[in-house]
Enzyme design. Sequence first.
Site, PDB file in Angstrom:
ATOM      1  N   GLY A   1       6.182   4.752  -8.381  1.00  0.00           N
ATOM      2  CA  GLY A   1       6.888   3.500  -8.695  1.00  0.00           C
ATOM      3  C   GLY A   1       5.897   2.344  -8.818  1.00  0.00           C
ATOM      4  O   GLY A   1       5.944   1.570  -9.788  1.00  0.00           O
ATOM      5  N   HIS A   2       4.991   2.232  -7.824  1.00  0.00           N
ATOM      6  CA  HIS A   2       3.970   1.172  -7.904  1.00  0.00           C
ATOM      7  C   HIS A   2       3.119   1.354  -9.159  1.00  0.00           C
ATOM      8  O   HIS A   2       2.798   0.389  -9.853  1.00  0.00           O
ATOM      9  CB  HIS A   2       3.025   1.239  -6.703  1.00  0.00           C
ATOM     10  CG  HIS A   2       3.671   0.966  -5.380  1.00  0.00           C
ATOM     11  ND1 HIS A   2       3.730   1.890  -4.375  1.00  0.00           N
ATOM     12  CD2 HIS A   2       4.267  -0.157  -4.905  1.00  0.00           C
ATOM     13  CE1 HIS A   2       4.337   1.366  -3.326  1.00  0.00           C
ATOM     14  NE2 HIS A   2       4.681   0.128  -3.618  1.00  0.00           N
TER      15      HIS A   2
ATOM     16  N   LEU B   1       0.638   3.667  -2.069  1.00  0.00           N
ATOM     17  CA  LEU B   1       1.101   3.588  -3.458  1.00  0.00           C
ATOM     18  C   LEU B   1       1.722   4.908  -3.920  1.00  0.00           C
ATOM     19  O   LEU B   1       1.237   5.980  -3.596  1.00  0.00           O
ATOM     20  CB  LEU B   1      -0.068   3.216  -4.375  1.00  0.00           C
ATOM     21  CG  LEU B   1      -0.749   1.885  -4.066  1.00  0.00           C
ATOM     22  CD1 LEU B   1      -1.836   1.605  -5.089  1.00  0.00           C
ATOM     23  CD2 LEU B   1       0.243   0.732  -4.012  1.00  0.00           C
TER      24      LEU B   1
ATOM     25  N   GLN C   1       7.805  -9.428   7.901  1.00  0.00           N
ATOM     26  CA  GLN C   1       9.028  -8.869   7.340  1.00  0.00           C
ATOM     27  C   GLN C   1       9.528  -7.671   8.153  1.00  0.00           C
ATOM     28  O   GLN C   1      10.497  -7.023   7.775  1.00  0.00           O
ATOM     29  CB  GLN C   1       8.854  -8.507   5.865  1.00  0.00           C
ATOM     30  CG  GLN C   1       7.911  -7.361   5.544  1.00  0.00           C
ATOM     31  CD  GLN C   1       7.649  -7.254   4.049  1.00  0.00           C
ATOM     32  OE1 GLN C   1       6.924  -8.053   3.477  1.00  0.00           O
ATOM     33  NE2 GLN C   1       8.258  -6.272   3.395  1.00  0.00           N
TER      34      GLN C   1
ATOM     35  N   GLY D   1       9.251  -3.957  -8.098  1.00  0.00           N
ATOM     36  CA  GLY D   1      10.083  -2.792  -8.421  1.00  0.00           C
ATOM     37  C   GLY D   1      11.561  -3.096  -8.232  1.00  0.00           C
ATOM     38  O   GLY D   1      11.945  -4.025  -7.506  1.00  0.00           O
TER      39      GLY D   1
ATOM     40  N   GLN E   1      15.734  -7.150  -2.654  1.00  0.00           N
ATOM     41  CA  GLN E   1      14.478  -7.915  -2.593  1.00  0.00           C
ATOM     42  C   GLN E   1      14.175  -8.541  -3.954  1.00  0.00           C
ATOM     43  O   GLN E   1      13.780  -9.704  -4.063  1.00  0.00           O
ATOM     44  CB  GLN E   1      13.330  -6.990  -2.174  1.00  0.00           C
ATOM     45  CG  GLN E   1      11.976  -7.617  -2.384  1.00  0.00           C
ATOM     46  CD  GLN E   1      10.844  -6.758  -1.864  1.00  0.00           C
ATOM     47  OE1 GLN E   1      10.612  -6.714  -0.677  1.00  0.00           O
ATOM     48  NE2 GLN E   1      10.141  -6.068  -2.754  1.00  0.00           N
TER      49      GLN E   1
ATOM     50  N   ASP F   1      13.936  -1.677  -4.480  1.00  0.00           N
ATOM     51  CA  ASP F   1      14.467  -2.603  -3.472  1.00  0.00           C
ATOM     52  C   ASP F   1      15.178  -3.716  -4.236  1.00  0.00           C
ATOM     53  O   ASP F   1      14.660  -4.825  -4.392  1.00  0.00           O
ATOM     54  CB  ASP F   1      13.329  -3.211  -2.648  1.00  0.00           C
ATOM     55  CG  ASP F   1      12.569  -2.142  -1.898  1.00  0.00           C
ATOM     56  OD1 ASP F   1      13.218  -1.236  -1.357  1.00  0.00           O
ATOM     57  OD2 ASP F   1      11.334  -2.212  -1.876  1.00  0.00           O
TER      58      ASP F   1
ATOM     59  N   GLY G   1       0.823  -1.211   0.000  1.00  0.00           N
ATOM     60  CA  GLY G   1       0.000   0.000   0.000  1.00  0.00           C
ATOM     61  C   GLY G   1       0.848   1.249   0.000  1.00  0.00           C
ATOM     62  O   GLY G   1       2.030   1.208  -0.354  1.00  0.00           O
TER      63      GLY G   1
END
Length: 222
Positions: free
Chosen positions: A100-101, A97, A125, A211, A217, A214, A95
């Site tokens: 990028g999202h 947002l 996390q 994305g 990730q 990160d 969320g």
Amino acid sequence: QKKSRRQPQKAFFCHRLSNPLQRNSTIHRGRQLGLRPGFSSRYPDRSLFFFNRKPRIPLPQSLTILRTIDEARAFIHAQKQVTLQRRIGIVPTMGALHLGHLSLIDRARSECDCVVTTIYVNPTQFGPNEDLESYPRTLESDLEMLALHGCDAVFVPENVTMYPSGFSTVVTAPAVANELEGVFRPTHFDGVCTVVLKLFNILHATDAYFGLKDFQQFVVLR
Ligand code: PAF
């Protein structure tokens, strides 16, 4: 007889739904944008300028809100009934947002037949000293953005759905998770991998979009 001209109506563009999740699970775009029922919800930009303008961006009819695993599976099942080759793209997010999202959603929109965004602030996390409670939660504006960017559905599970009491299975992230950020956040990537695998198992998408901001990730998940 003279034809009566339809008077332009004002759009209440800033009108917000108080709690979208308590409303129908399908938010109709017009209502969501605050347009009066019966007004030109098909072309919301007309309402902004009160002219008969062509829409600048094509928008979907509605954004379906999926709250439970059963609802999510039924939605995906219905999509796959259309044709088995249907491309279903998911964009996992927590969320809040931002652009990028939205660029991921736009990319998914351009490549897939159906786009599902997930919004879930995943507790596993977050480390013990990281403030899970203060993570920004902006669901209402997130839903507006998703509808505007042509997302078909959003999966918004609760904690009890993702981690029912007694849950014990976790994913151990690969070695690359122990470097860089992993040095300071030893359990972070296990939590990310665990929740992402759960999302994959629930939604059975053909494509997933993450994305590059990160980057570690991204590498771990890949
Ligand atoms: O990048 C994020 O927002 C999260 O780590 C993700 C991938 C949605 C998992 O919770």
